[in-house]
Design an enzyme around this catalytic site. Structure first.
Site, short mmCIF file in Angstrom:
data_model
loop_
_atom_site.label_atom_id
_atom_site.label_comp_id
_atom_site.label_asym_id
_atom_site.label_seq_id
_atom_site.Cartn_x
_atom_site.Cartn_y
_atom_site.Cartn_z
N LYS A 54 42.93 52.18 38.70
CA LYS A 54 43.03 51.29 39.86
C LYS A 54 44.39 51.46 40.55
O LYS A 54 44.48 51.49 41.78
CB LYS A 54 42.82 49.84 39.42
CG LYS A 54 41.39 49.56 39.01
CD LYS A 54 41.20 48.26 38.24
CE LYS A 54 39.76 48.15 37.74
NZ LYS A 54 39.51 46.99 36.89
N GLN A 98 42.80 41.92 34.57
CA GLN A 98 41.92 42.84 33.84
C GLN A 98 41.28 42.12 32.65
O GLN A 98 41.98 41.58 31.80
CB GLN A 98 42.74 44.07 33.38
CG GLN A 98 41.91 45.14 32.70
CD GLN A 98 40.91 45.83 33.65
OE1 GLN A 98 41.22 46.08 34.81
NE2 GLN A 98 39.71 46.10 33.15
N ASP A 121 38.32 40.60 42.87
CA ASP A 121 37.17 40.81 41.97
C ASP A 121 36.02 39.86 42.34
O ASP A 121 34.93 39.98 41.79
CB ASP A 121 37.58 40.54 40.51
CG ASP A 121 37.76 41.83 39.72
OD1 ASP A 121 37.29 42.88 40.21
OD2 ASP A 121 38.32 41.78 38.62
#
Ligand code: NAP
Length: 286
Positions: A54, A98, A121
């Site tokens: 990422k 994460q 997200d």
């Protein structure tokens, strides 16, 4: 006739090029470079690989990566503080925590601390709620990527029978909402579903996100269905999906491979979301 193999790698590369072009235009016009912060707690090797991917992707499209790392024994308050600082930092357009977190930390409670405007997200209650209500918001990256894959094969979703196997907050539930918003008739299956094979065999669009190698065999697949395999299972033979690819290739009209199908779309849509977040934060007219 063999199914069309949906090339997620190529489609993701196109999305990333588009994002890079739009980032360059935004930066030229305003001087602002969108920034994406990843927060990694602990040393889980798979998570570290995802975060590195990422970070790299972020730099490649001209965004600023912020790489925040906390030790595996960090407290809830430590992680909450890091997230709050990123929420307040105007250089940071998007914040990604994460998952999974070490067992002593509550991932849902920590995700809730992320400013919904920076929740790239799409996992906060605000963004999940906006999706349910059909309001504009940041959508979870993997299901958003699947919608792009479906568009790439010109899937006719209106009125179509769509079956999603898996009901996680991360994938199954938002996937079902996106399909519903596209006017599909949606069935969501899970571990308690009776006769999964016959439910799946109704599907013109079959999407599987369970995490069980080759759960979806021949009898689950309707002739000419579009089959999207979200599963990622690491076996001795390598990475495999939830779908028996050989069977899908013979029966379906289109199918995603693993690897190279859904996987690359997730990062591409993370970048798209970060750009979108920057725009909604007003960065494109400052
Ligand atoms: P998850 O949270 O573990 O959810 C799995 C879902 O599958 C649950 O809803 C579970 O049902 C259901 N399930 C389990 N066994 C089943 C069975 N035998 N029959 C029918 N349903 C069953 O997983 P997730 O986060 O959604 O991820 C699922 C898979 O997708 C994993 O392999 C993951 O690695 C992959 N994934 C890939 C990407 C990507 O970027 N390519 C992104 C996200 C996820 P219950 O709710 O009843 O327990």
């Amino acid at each position: 006739m063999a199914a069309q193999i949906i090339d997620g790698k190529a489609i993701a590369a196109r999305v990333r090029e588009e994002v890079a072009r739009e980032v360059a235009q935004l930066t030229e016009r305003t001087g602002y470079k969108p920034g994406l912060a990843t927060v990694l707690v602990g040393e889980d090797p798979a998570s570290a690989v995802y975060v590195a991917g990422k970070q790299r992707a972020c730099g490649e499209v001209g965004m600023t990566p912020f790489d925040v790392r906390l030790p595996g024994d960090a407290s809830f308050e430590d992680v909450a503080r890091a997230l709050t600082e990123l929420n307040q930092d105007p250089a940071v357009s998007g914040v990604l925590l994460q998952l999974p977190l070490p067992a002593h930390l509550d991932g849902q409670a920590l995700t809730a601390i992320i400013d919904p405007a920076k929740d790239v997200d799409g996992l906060t209650a605000i963004n999940a709620g906006k999706l349910c209500l059909g309001e504009e918001g940041l959508r979870p990256c993997t299901p958003a990527g699947v919608m792009e894959l479906l568009a790439s094969v010109d899937a006719q979703l209106q009125g179509a029978e769509a079956v999603v196997v898996g009901r996680s907050n991360l994938f199954g539930k938002p996937m079902a909402q996106l399909l519903l918003a596209a006017n599909a008739t949606v069935t969501v299956c899970h571990s308690r579903t009776r006769d999964l094979a016959s439910v799946c065999a109704r599907a013109e669009v079959l999407i599987c996100a369970v995490g069980r190698p080759r759960l979806i065999t021949r009898e689950f697949i309707k002739p000419a269905a579009i089959v999207i395999d979200v599963g990622m299972n690491r076996l001795a033979e390598g990475l495999v999906g939830d779908v028996d690819f050989q069977a899908a290739n013979e029966i379906a009209s289109a199918v995603t491979p693993v690897p190279g199908g859904v996987g690359p779309m997730t990062i591409a849509f993370l970048l798209r979301n970060t750009l979108q977040a920057a725009r909604w934060q007003g960065k494109d007219y400052q």
